[in-house]
Design a protein around this motif. Structure first.
Motif: not given
Length: 322
Positions: A194, A124, A215, A227, A209, A223, A198, A78, A191, A64, A68, A212
């Motif tokens: 999302l 995204l 994730a 969303t 964003f 994803d 977030n 991020v 993610h 994670y 990021m 995570f």
């Protein structure tokens, strides 16, 4: 908020000396999230976010935090993880893994319009492209395997109608996962959570964003489905708002065009996104964990969404002209 591990300013003041962040000045719990303990912290150098991980292990966390950092280095908005003097991103606090990341500007947009959905869709898509060559592979820990493990645990708590819904949807999703269409879907780090809370905005400008910590590697389309199921609905009913759906999907498609296989998989994936959160909310509601303040989310919200995604026609991912 969920506070599983209290941290005082004295605790923080001692712990933070391993970072080049100056003296700790303030700490405040963040009123959201049910998986980790989160705090806003203020130091002589600025404002940051401290997370104590209640379920993820020291061994799981590099995925994670390095994801990021990988995304931040490639221009995706991020939070950037902060390393200590030794270069470590993960450090024990009260015997649990913890990390500090930069704090994003702005606030969550809880009443999104089409302009916000378009910004989220475009970012995204950029995130998926940027993460495609991320070298660490870790499965979505709330993916199909987890759903198969969790469904029998919540089944005894359900009404007959919901037992039937869960049984039939699990059978559908397991069969879909074995299909040629599913095997053609593009995948990589996603993610996977999302939701509106977030993502940060300053007005109509997306600033990042965050969170995570669900994730994992899964289909990119999953994803997108998760969303859309949060950003593009009437919250009271779960019905899709077609203007917001179109804004998000068109913006995503402009950056990373959807495939024909993704078009064919769109409705099953919207159902999968609803199922995943219905199951997790059922689990948290019926098998709650101890915390100072923890109010589980209403499972009925995603039950309604799942029934709608099964029963109603789904707007296409893209049109032939798109």
């Amino acid at each position: 908020m969920a506070v599983f591990t209290p941290v005082t300013l004295d605790d923080l003041s001692q712990w933070i000396t391993q970072f080049d962040l100056g003296k700790a000045l303030a700490i405040k719990g963040i009123p959201s999230g049910i998986e980790n303990t989160n705090f806003f912290i203020t130091t002589e150098f600025g404002e940051y976010v401290l997370t104590i991980f209640e379920n993820l292990s020291f061994e799981q966390l590099p995925f994670y935090l390095n994801l990021m950092r990988h995304l931040a280095e490639r221009g995706v908005l991020v939070p950037a993880p902060i390393a200590n003097h030794k270069g470590d991103l993960i450090n024990a606090l009260h015997g649990k893994p913890a990390s500090i990341v930069s704090k994003l500007e702005g606030s969550s947009q809880m009443d999104p319009q089409a302009v916000h959905c378009a910004a989220v869709g475009a970012m995204l898509a950029r995130m998926h492209i940027a993460a495609e060559n991320f070298p660490i592979r870790q499965p979505n820990l709330r993916g199909l395997a987890w759903r198969n493990e969790t469904a029998p645990l919540v089944m005894p708590y359900l009404s007959d109608s919901n037992k039937q819904l869960l049984t039939e949807e699990m059978a559908f999703q397991n069969a879909f996962a074995e299909s040629d269409t599913y095997r053609q879907l593009q995948n990589g780090p996603i993610h996977a959570d999302l939701f509106r809370n977030n993502v940060m905005f300053n007005g109509d400008h997306l600033t990042g964003f965050f969170d995570f910590y669900f994730a994992g590697c899964d289909t990119w389309l999953f994803d997108v489905a998760v969303t859309v199921n949060d950003w593009c609905i009437d919250v009271e009913t779960g019905v899709l708002d077609l203007e917001r759906v179109r804004a998000m999907l068109d913006a995503y498609h402009h950056v990373r065009p959807f495939t024909d296989a993704e078009q064919a998989a769109w409705q099953p994936m919207l159902r999968a996104g609803a199922l995943r959160f219905w199951l997790s909310r059922l689990y948290d509601f019926h098998m709650p964990r101890d915390a100072e303040m923890l109010t589980p989310h209403d499972p009925g919200h995603f039950e309604r969404i799942l029934r709608l995604r099964i029963e109603q026609a789904t707007p296409p991912l893209f049109t032939s002209a798109g």
